[in-house]
Scaffold this motif. Structure first.
Motif, PDB file in Angstrom:
ATOM      1  N   ILE A 148       0.879  -1.174   0.000  1.00  0.00           N
ATOM      2  CA  ILE A 148       0.000   0.000   0.000  1.00  0.00           C
ATOM      3  C   ILE A 148       0.911   1.218   0.000  1.00  0.00           C
ATOM      4  O   ILE A 148       1.815   1.319   0.827  1.00  0.00           O
ATOM      5  CB  ILE A 148      -0.915   0.018   1.222  1.00  0.00           C
ATOM      6  N   GLU A 149       0.692   2.114  -0.924  1.00  0.00           N
ATOM      7  CA  GLU A 149       1.555   3.290  -1.077  1.00  0.00           C
ATOM      8  C   GLU A 149       0.734   4.570  -0.922  1.00  0.00           C
ATOM      9  O   GLU A 149      -0.265   4.769  -1.610  1.00  0.00           O
ATOM     10  CB  GLU A 149       2.224   3.269  -2.448  1.00  0.00           C
ATOM     11  N   ALA A 150       1.141   5.431  -0.020  1.00  0.00           N
ATOM     12  CA  ALA A 150       0.449   6.701   0.210  1.00  0.00           C
ATOM     13  C   ALA A 150       1.479   7.804   0.354  1.00  0.00           C
ATOM     14  O   ALA A 150       2.559   7.587   0.919  1.00  0.00           O
ATOM     15  CB  ALA A 150      -0.429   6.626   1.452  1.00  0.00           C
ATOM     16  N   GLY A 151       1.145   8.985  -0.168  1.00  0.00           N
ATOM     17  CA  GLY A 151       2.099  10.082  -0.065  1.00  0.00           C
ATOM     18  C   GLY A 151       1.566  11.366  -0.653  1.00  0.00           C
ATOM     19  O   GLY A 151       0.355  11.547  -0.823  1.00  0.00           O
ATOM     20  N   ALA A 152       2.482  12.252  -0.985  1.00  0.00           N
ATOM     21  CA  ALA A 152       2.150  13.547  -1.561  1.00  0.00           C
ATOM     22  C   ALA A 152       2.973  13.763  -2.827  1.00  0.00           C
ATOM     23  O   ALA A 152       4.000  13.104  -3.036  1.00  0.00           O
ATOM     24  CB  ALA A 152       2.426  14.666  -0.561  1.00  0.00           C
ATOM     25  N   TYR A 153       2.510  14.674  -3.664  1.00  0.00           N
ATOM     26  CA  TYR A 153       3.240  14.967  -4.899  1.00  0.00           C
ATOM     27  C   TYR A 153       3.252  16.472  -5.150  1.00  0.00           C
ATOM     28  O   TYR A 153       2.374  17.213  -4.704  1.00  0.00           O
ATOM     29  CB  TYR A 153       2.625  14.235  -6.091  1.00  0.00           C
ATOM     30  N   TYR A 154       4.261  16.896  -5.903  1.00  0.00           N
ATOM     31  CA  TYR A 154       4.352  18.273  -6.368  1.00  0.00           C
ATOM     32  C   TYR A 154       4.614  18.226  -7.868  1.00  0.00           C
ATOM     33  O   TYR A 154       5.511  17.507  -8.323  1.00  0.00           O
ATOM     34  CB  TYR A 154       5.486  19.023  -5.658  1.00  0.00           C
ATOM     35  N   SER A 155       3.830  18.991  -8.640  1.00  0.00           N
ATOM     36  CA  SER A 155       3.958  19.001 -10.099  1.00  0.00           C
ATOM     37  C   SER A 155       4.295  20.398 -10.591  1.00  0.00           C
ATOM     38  O   SER A 155       3.678  21.385 -10.166  1.00  0.00           O
ATOM     39  CB  SER A 155       2.654  18.540 -10.764  1.00  0.00           C
ATOM     40  N   LEU A 156       5.262  20.474 -11.488  1.00  0.00           N
ATOM     41  CA  LEU A 156       5.673  21.729 -12.096  1.00  0.00           C
ATOM     42  C   LEU A 156       5.196  21.732 -13.550  1.00  0.00           C
ATOM     43  O   LEU A 156       5.504  20.810 -14.314  1.00  0.00           O
ATOM     44  CB  LEU A 156       7.198  21.882 -12.041  1.00  0.00           C
ATOM     45  N   LEU A 157       4.453  22.766 -13.932  1.00  0.00           N
ATOM     46  CA  LEU A 157       3.899  22.852 -15.281  1.00  0.00           C
ATOM     47  C   LEU A 157       5.018  22.960 -16.317  1.00  0.00           C
ATOM     48  O   LEU A 157       5.913  23.790 -16.199  1.00  0.00           O
ATOM     49  CB  LEU A 157       2.965  24.055 -15.383  1.00  0.00           C
ATOM     50  N   VAL A 158       4.945  22.118 -17.358  1.00  0.00           N
ATOM     51  CA  VAL A 158       5.907  22.160 -18.464  1.00  0.00           C
ATOM     52  C   VAL A 158       5.316  22.948 -19.624  1.00  0.00           C
ATOM     53  O   VAL A 158       5.887  23.932 -20.089  1.00  0.00           O
ATOM     54  CB  VAL A 158       6.287  20.740 -18.919  1.00  0.00           C
ATOM     55  N   ASN A 159       4.158  22.535 -20.106  1.00  0.00           N
ATOM     56  CA  ASN A 159       3.468  23.241 -21.181  1.00  0.00           C
ATOM     57  C   ASN A 159       2.022  22.756 -21.260  1.00  0.00           C
ATOM     58  O   ASN A 159       1.662  21.762 -20.619  1.00  0.00           O
ATOM     59  CB  ASN A 159       4.183  23.069 -22.533  1.00  0.00           C
ATOM     60  N   ALA A 160       1.229  23.472 -22.053  1.00  0.00           N
ATOM     61  CA  ALA A 160      -0.167  23.095 -22.255  1.00  0.00           C
ATOM     62  C   ALA A 160      -0.598  23.498 -23.659  1.00  0.00           C
ATOM     63  O   ALA A 160      -0.064  24.459 -24.236  1.00  0.00           O
ATOM     64  CB  ALA A 160      -1.076  23.755 -21.212  1.00  0.00           C
ATOM     65  N   ASN A 161      -1.554  22.769 -24.197  1.00  0.00           N
ATOM     66  CA  ASN A 161      -2.054  23.034 -25.545  1.00  0.00           C
ATOM     67  C   ASN A 161      -3.577  22.907 -25.549  1.00  0.00           C
ATOM     68  O   ASN A 161      -4.147  22.139 -24.772  1.00  0.00           O
ATOM     69  CB  ASN A 161      -1.443  22.043 -26.541  1.00  0.00           C
ATOM     70  N   ARG A 162      -4.214  23.680 -26.412  1.00  0.00           N
ATOM     71  CA  ARG A 162      -5.672  23.578 -26.542  1.00  0.00           C
ATOM     72  C   ARG A 162      -6.051  23.480 -28.008  1.00  0.00           C
ATOM     73  O   ARG A 162      -5.462  24.127 -28.876  1.00  0.00           O
ATOM     74  CB  ARG A 162      -6.377  24.776 -25.909  1.00  0.00           C
ATOM     75  N   ILE A 163      -7.042  22.657 -28.273  1.00  0.00           N
ATOM     76  CA  ILE A 163      -7.642  22.529 -29.598  1.00  0.00           C
ATOM     77  C   ILE A 163      -9.145  22.698 -29.418  1.00  0.00           C
ATOM     78  O   ILE A 163      -9.732  22.113 -28.501  1.00  0.00           O
ATOM     79  CB  ILE A 163      -7.340  21.167 -30.225  1.00  0.00           C
ATOM     80  N   GLY A 164      -9.780  23.503 -30.246  1.00  0.00           N
ATOM     81  CA  GLY A 164     -11.219  23.693 -30.105  1.00  0.00           C
ATOM     82  C   GLY A 164     -11.773  24.733 -31.041  1.00  0.00           C
ATOM     83  O   GLY A 164     -11.094  25.195 -31.968  1.00  0.00           O
ATOM     84  N   GLN A 165     -13.020  25.106 -30.772  1.00  0.00           N
ATOM     85  CA  GLN A 165     -13.709  26.058 -31.638  1.00  0.00           C
ATOM     86  C   GLN A 165     -14.808  26.786 -30.868  1.00  0.00           C
ATOM     87  O   GLN A 165     -15.447  26.210 -29.977  1.00  0.00           O
ATOM     88  CB  GLN A 165     -14.323  25.335 -32.840  1.00  0.00           C
ATOM     89  N   ASP A 166     -15.012  28.070 -31.210  1.00  0.00           N
ATOM     90  CA  ASP A 166     -16.169  28.840 -30.768  1.00  0.00           C
ATOM     91  C   ASP A 166     -17.110  28.976 -31.964  1.00  0.00           C
ATOM     92  O   ASP A 166     -16.684  29.393 -33.044  1.00  0.00           O
ATOM     93  CB  ASP A 166     -15.767  30.237 -30.297  1.00  0.00           C
ATOM     94  N   ASP A 167     -18.363  28.626 -31.755  1.00  0.00           N
ATOM     95  CA  ASP A 167     -19.384  28.751 -32.808  1.00  0.00           C
ATOM     96  C   ASP A 167     -20.507  29.636 -32.256  1.00  0.00           C
ATOM     97  O   ASP A 167     -21.293  29.212 -31.416  1.00  0.00           O
ATOM     98  CB  ASP A 167     -19.912  27.377 -33.194  1.00  0.00           C
ATOM     99  N   LEU A 168     -20.563  30.879 -32.730  1.00  0.00           N
ATOM    100  CA  LEU A 168     -21.599  31.817 -32.327  1.00  0.00           C
ATOM    101  C   LEU A 168     -22.630  31.928 -33.447  1.00  0.00           C
ATOM    102  O   LEU A 168     -22.285  32.246 -34.582  1.00  0.00           O
ATOM    103  CB  LEU A 168     -21.006  33.195 -32.043  1.00  0.00           C
TER     104      LEU A 168
END
Length: 263
Positions: A148-168
């Motif tokens: 059984i493994e329990a603990g904490a984590y810390y994450s450092l953002l590397v990059n992010a990307n978005r794909i999508g569309q706005d339709d008005l």
């Protein structure tokens, strides 16, 4: 939610089983140092109070090395460094006209626009460098162990990307009553496919809980598998006014571990 309840029920039963194995011979592990590498699939999602519909989960992955040291025959401490690929999807449709603008008054004429809508789709990919620190309770034999493994984590953002569309879409009879850019009748499209790193918080932290097994196919080498959950406590976006965070993140990791010989 049902899968989560089943997993925790299984975890509870295995914990009971571990503590009931008093008669099983336990390998002497105190002072042992292990080096491992694991990776696997993860199913992440986000919770955003701005969206009408709940976000959809997205399949990603995590992988990286870790180091483990046995502080006793039953307990070890583990430190890892993983590339952590997460994501989520948004699909929202705002129909009619929002708030008080649903009714447009022009002299004595009242115009209602029920067919006008704003359709938003987003597919986000968010990559982190994650450092987990956890403790393991390990029990078993020289051939097979459960932990059984329990603990904490810390994450450092590397990059992010978005794909999508706005339709008005604005009904022709309603368009003259709006200001730019909403005074154009018909459809207006805007596509997105690019960097979105600045939208997200630069870090994330939380806790983790895993249940795993180790199959030793030699005194030094073993195979591991460990399903589990990550729970985030951080704001998801860089804008602190947006109430959003990562939801329960389910992972299934598998890997290989090498045990250094004790002096």
């Amino acid at each position: 939610m049902k899968n989560s309840k089943r997993y925790f029920t299984l975890l509870y039963l295995i914990i009971i089983g571990l503590f009931a194995q008093d008669g099983v011979s336990q390998e002497i592990s105190k002072g042992q140092f292990n080096i491992g590498f694991e990776g696997g699939v993860q199913f992440s999602n986000a919770e955003d109070t701005r969206t009408l519909n709940p976000a959809s989960s997205k399949t990603g992955y995590s992988l990286g090395p870790y180091f483990e040291y046995y502080i006793s025959d039953l307990f070890s401490v583990k430190l890892g460094l993983y590339f952590d690929n997460r994501g989520f999807k948004i699909d929202d449709v705002f129909t009619g006209l929002a708030d008080t603008s649903q009714i447009i008054t022009d002299s004595t004429v009242i115009i209602y626009c029920p067919s006008s809508y704003f359709h938003v789709t987003r597919n986000y990919t968010v990559n982190y460098l994650t450092i987990p620190l956890s403790f393991r309770y390990v029990k078993g034999t020289e051939k097979f162990k459960i932990y059984i493994e329990a603990g904490a984590y810390y994450s450092l953002l590397v990059n992010a990307n978005r794909i999508g569309q706005d339709d008005l879409y604005v009904e022709p009879e309603c368009a003259p009553h709006f200001e730019e850019p909403f005074n154009v009748p018909g459809h207006q499209y805007e596509d997105y496919d690019g960097d979105a790193t600045s939208f997200f918080n630069t870090n994330d932290f939380g806790v983790s809980l895993f249940l795993g097994g180790i199959v030793q196919f030699s005194p030094q080498w073993g195979l591991t598998i460990s399903p589990g959950f990550m729970f985030s406590f951080s704001k998801l976006y860089s804008n602190p006014e947006i109430d959003a965070k990562w939801k329960q993140d389910f992972r299934i990791n598998a890997g290989i571990v090498y045990s250094l010989k004790k002096k």
